[in-house]
Design an enzyme around this catalytic site. Structure first.
Site, PDB file in Angstrom:
ATOM      1  N   ASP A 265       0.863  -1.189   0.000  1.00  0.00           N
ATOM      2  CA  ASP A 265       0.000   0.000   0.000  1.00  0.00           C
ATOM      3  C   ASP A 265       0.896   1.234   0.000  1.00  0.00           C
ATOM      4  O   ASP A 265       2.118   1.144   0.153  1.00  0.00           O
ATOM      5  CB  ASP A 265      -0.891  -0.016   1.252  1.00  0.00           C
ATOM      6  CG  ASP A 265      -1.916   1.112   1.288  1.00  0.00           C
ATOM      7  OD1 ASP A 265      -2.357   1.565   0.213  1.00  0.00           O
ATOM      8  OD2 ASP A 265      -2.278   1.559   2.401  1.00  0.00           O
ATOM      9  N   HIS A 266       0.294   2.387  -0.186  1.00  0.00           N
ATOM     10  CA  HIS A 266       0.970   3.670   0.008  1.00  0.00           C
ATOM     11  C   HIS A 266       0.399   4.333   1.260  1.00  0.00           C
ATOM     12  O   HIS A 266      -0.825   4.446   1.403  1.00  0.00           O
ATOM     13  CB  HIS A 266       0.745   4.604  -1.187  1.00  0.00           C
ATOM     14  CG  HIS A 266       1.408   4.138  -2.447  1.00  0.00           C
ATOM     15  ND1 HIS A 266       0.789   4.206  -3.671  1.00  0.00           N
ATOM     16  CD2 HIS A 266       2.630   3.609  -2.666  1.00  0.00           C
ATOM     17  CE1 HIS A 266       1.608   3.736  -4.601  1.00  0.00           C
ATOM     18  NE2 HIS A 266       2.728   3.377  -4.008  1.00  0.00           N
TER      19      HIS A 266
ATOM     20  N   LEU B 138      -5.031   4.545   0.210  1.00  0.00           N
ATOM     21  CA  LEU B 138      -6.098   3.680  -0.338  1.00  0.00           C
ATOM     22  C   LEU B 138      -5.653   2.974  -1.611  1.00  0.00           C
ATOM     23  O   LEU B 138      -6.386   2.915  -2.596  1.00  0.00           O
ATOM     24  CB  LEU B 138      -7.380   4.494  -0.573  1.00  0.00           C
ATOM     25  CG  LEU B 138      -7.934   5.195   0.670  1.00  0.00           C
ATOM     26  CD1 LEU B 138      -9.067   6.137   0.288  1.00  0.00           C
ATOM     27  CD2 LEU B 138      -8.408   4.179   1.692  1.00  0.00           C
ATOM     28  N   HIS B 139      -4.443   2.402  -1.554  1.00  0.00           N
ATOM     29  CA  HIS B 139      -3.915   1.677  -2.710  1.00  0.00           C
ATOM     30  C   HIS B 139      -3.521   0.248  -2.352  1.00  0.00           C
ATOM     31  O   HIS B 139      -2.425  -0.212  -2.703  1.00  0.00           O
ATOM     32  CB  HIS B 139      -2.698   2.417  -3.269  1.00  0.00           C
ATOM     33  CG  HIS B 139      -2.981   3.824  -3.657  1.00  0.00           C
ATOM     34  ND1 HIS B 139      -1.986   4.785  -3.761  1.00  0.00           N
ATOM     35  CD2 HIS B 139      -4.140   4.448  -3.991  1.00  0.00           C
ATOM     36  CE1 HIS B 139      -2.527   5.935  -4.119  1.00  0.00           C
ATOM     37  NE2 HIS B 139      -3.828   5.766  -4.260  1.00  0.00           N
ATOM     38  N   PRO B 140      -4.366  -0.532  -1.663  1.00  0.00           N
ATOM     39  CA  PRO B 140      -3.988  -1.908  -1.319  1.00  0.00           C
ATOM     40  C   PRO B 140      -3.839  -2.758  -2.575  1.00  0.00           C
ATOM     41  O   PRO B 140      -4.640  -2.665  -3.512  1.00  0.00           O
ATOM     42  CB  PRO B 140      -5.150  -2.382  -0.437  1.00  0.00           C
ATOM     43  CG  PRO B 140      -6.320  -1.573  -0.894  1.00  0.00           C
ATOM     44  CD  PRO B 140      -5.742  -0.215  -1.227  1.00  0.00           C
TER      45      PRO B 140
END
Length: 584
Positions: free
Chosen positions: A296-297, A470-472
């Site tokens: 993630d980020h 919100l980049h899983p």
């Protein structure tokens, strides 16, 4: 709804929408989309009005509202993860920022065994096929695809100050961060068209909903896979948590995203046997990589008070909401018609990286993503965080109950390199915001505040204040090694005929930027692989490489040799031998 379909797509989100469109295009293949959330009703302003993006997060009508386990390097706090619970998935509730990532991301992918056809040249034609870039098609950008992309105007005083400050800080401008050169600063592409959100559902599903060979069922939660021997032959699902159904399929395609896809695989007995038994599930297929490699980020908001009344802060007043809504509804303009992330950029924070490792999103207001903790007065902020972190986590089911959220742990801030880059990105952002272009506006840093100066103080702030971007992704990765889950040539799950995966979980590693565009590219490419179409020919369009000779992976990683070979870069040993020969 029929009893059997050629393709059953589990999840009507970003990837599922694209696959439904492409796989039903022949008019003969029957396709069923099962979406656990509800429809993205065209009359719903919280979905379709870009300026309302903060409201769906945390709302159970739109958001699955996942949470991590206590993160050990962030003081044991849980990090909330919004995921779209509606047709279009997270593309119906996200920030609408459209970033492809860096070409080097796909070179990283292609350096993994079996991934040779996922390099940038092979991915670029699919990026172009899916786009209509309103700014204009060129050698790198598409002009006739379903996704309509507008470019942010970035004309307000604060955006102009930001872009000027980046140049004063020594960074360059670029024409298009999704084109020839990602590195630099520019107005951003957004999946916004004529003042409305252009989600995957709106782009891919809404125009084809009348196809006779396509059915879309909402409020349909898939609870398990159906088997015949070792082959997946369909799915079981529940509608509105009451009525139980089953449907047969020639192929089942999981498109639930980085959380739901590994969860459903594990619930169906596919994964690490020890993890499955601990949750009360009988193992069927030993695939230890399911739920591993989760990435993630993480990001923070570096906020400043504005001395001039030029931010959009006054528009947050509740009494102005009816005017904003009316202006958007009847004129498709105003503060409701933009996502406000209109410009930003990418830089390298050190000379040890081959391409940018930091992305900036600039916002002409000081406010949290979910609309809370506003600065109260006029302000501005940048969203920042490392883009190529070496932190990895894991996901595992807690029980055999499909309605119980899984155990999720990202291990944020757990590595030395990640903590080092966090300090670098905060200092780089402060350097830009301190430039003369901001002097007429700068009323001082409000978050974290000037007291956070040392490396330790910066990291303490990040641990206490950071949120997920919100980049899983990456939790069921493509590849051929023992921890891979998906075959990169077919999108099939290793050892499970009849089952494929197409979503962010198949990324081998996270891309540099927001992940919506890469997910859509993967879906477009996967559609050809699944349908048996001839893949699009690789596109040799040149791209900017600041450090072409820099290794993509840590020193000693054998994948560096594959990278060097692909780009005719001599290995360190070969370069040394050549130098010694020259000296002789």
């Amino acid at each position: 709804m029929k009893k059997r379909y050629d393709y059953v797509i589990v999840g009507g989100g970003s990837a599922g929408s694209a696959l439904a469109n492409r796989l039903s295009a022949d008019g003969t293949s029957t396709v069923l989309v099962l979406e656990a959330g509800r429809s993205d009703f065209i009359i719903d302003p919280l979905i379709h009005m870009p300026g309302a993006l903060m409201f769906p997060s945390g709302n159970p009508l739109y958001d699955w509202a996942y949470q991590t386990d206590p993160e050990p390097h962030m003081g044991g706090r849980r990090v909330a993860h919004a995921r779209g619970k509606v047709l279009g998935g997270s593309s119906s509730i996200n920030g609408m920022i459209f970033q492809r990532g860096n070409p080097g991301d796909y070179e990283k992918w292609a350096s993994n065994p079996g991934m040779e056809h996922w390099d940038y040249a092979h991915c670029l034609p699919y990026f172009k096929r899916m786009e209509t870039t309103i700014a204009g098609a060129d050698a790198w950008r598409g002009g006739s695809g379903p996704l309509k992309l507008e470019r942010g105007p970035a004309t307000s005083p604060l955006f102009q100050a930001f872009l000027e400050a980046t140049e004063q800080a020594g960074y360059t401008r670029t024409d298009d961060v999704n084109g020839y050169r990602q590195e630099g600063f520019a107005p951003f592409d957004r999946n916004v068209y004529r003042g409305s959100r252009w989600s995957a559902s709106r782009a891919y599903l809404r125009p084809i909903r009348d196809r006779k060979n396509l059915d879309i069922v909402t409020l349909a939660m898939v609870t398990g896979l159906r088997w015949q021997g070792d082959r997946v032959t369909g799915v079981d699902f529940v509608r509105a948590r009451r009525r139980h159904h089953s449907v047969e399929a020639g192929e089942v395609i999981l498109c639930g995203g980085a959380f739901n896809t590994p969860q459903l695989l594990q619930l169906s007995g596919i994964g690490d046997p020890e993890t499955l038994r601990a949750a009360g599930v009988t193992p069927r297929v030993d695939l230890p990589g399911v739920g591993q490699n989760l990435q993630d980020h993480l990001e923070v908001y570096l906020q400043h008070v504005s001395l001039q009344p030029v931010s959009i802060q006054p528009w947050l007043k509740m009494w102005k909401a009816p005017y904003i809504g009316a202006e958007w509804l009847f004129a498709n303009k105003g503060v409701g018609a933009t996502n406000h992330f209109e410009a930003g950029g990418f830089i390298r924070t050190n000379d040890e990286v081959a391409y940018p490792n930091l992305m900036f999103h600039f916002l002409p207001i000081a406010v949290r993503y979910d609309g809370t903790a506003s600065a109260g007065d006029h302000g501005y902020q940048v969203h920042i965080g490392p883009m190529n972190s070496d932190v990895v986590g894991r996901l595992k089911i807690r029980s055999a109950d499909p309605f119980q959220h899984p155990s999720i742990l990202f291990n944020y801030l757990s590595t030395e390199r990640d903590r080092k880059e966090w300090v670098e990105v905060v200092r780089a952002a402060r350097h830009i915001l301190a430039q003369p272009a901001f002097w007429p506006f700068d009323g001082g840093e409000s978050s974290p505040g000037i007291e956070a100066q040392s490396d330790e103080q910066i990291l303490d702030w990040v641990a206490k204040d950071a949120e997920t971007a919100l980049h899983p992704s990456c939790s069921a990765k493509m590849g051929t090694d023992e921890m891979s889950v998906v075959d990169p040539t077919t999108m099939g799950v290793h050892g499970v005929p009849g089952l494929r995966v197409v979503d962010a979980s198949v990324f081998p590693s996270i891309t540099n930027g927001n992940i919506y565009a890469p997910v859509m590219m993967v879906a477009e490419k996967a559609a050809d692989l699944i349908a048996g179409n001839t893949p699009l020919a690789p596109d040799p369009a040149p791209v900017y490489r600041a450090n072409a000779g820099m290794p993509l992976f840590p020193e000693g990683d054998p994948r560096n040799e594959a990278w060097n070979a692909r780009h005719d870069i001599p290995s360190a040993a070969a370069a040394m031998a050549a130098a010694q020969k020259g000296q002789a």
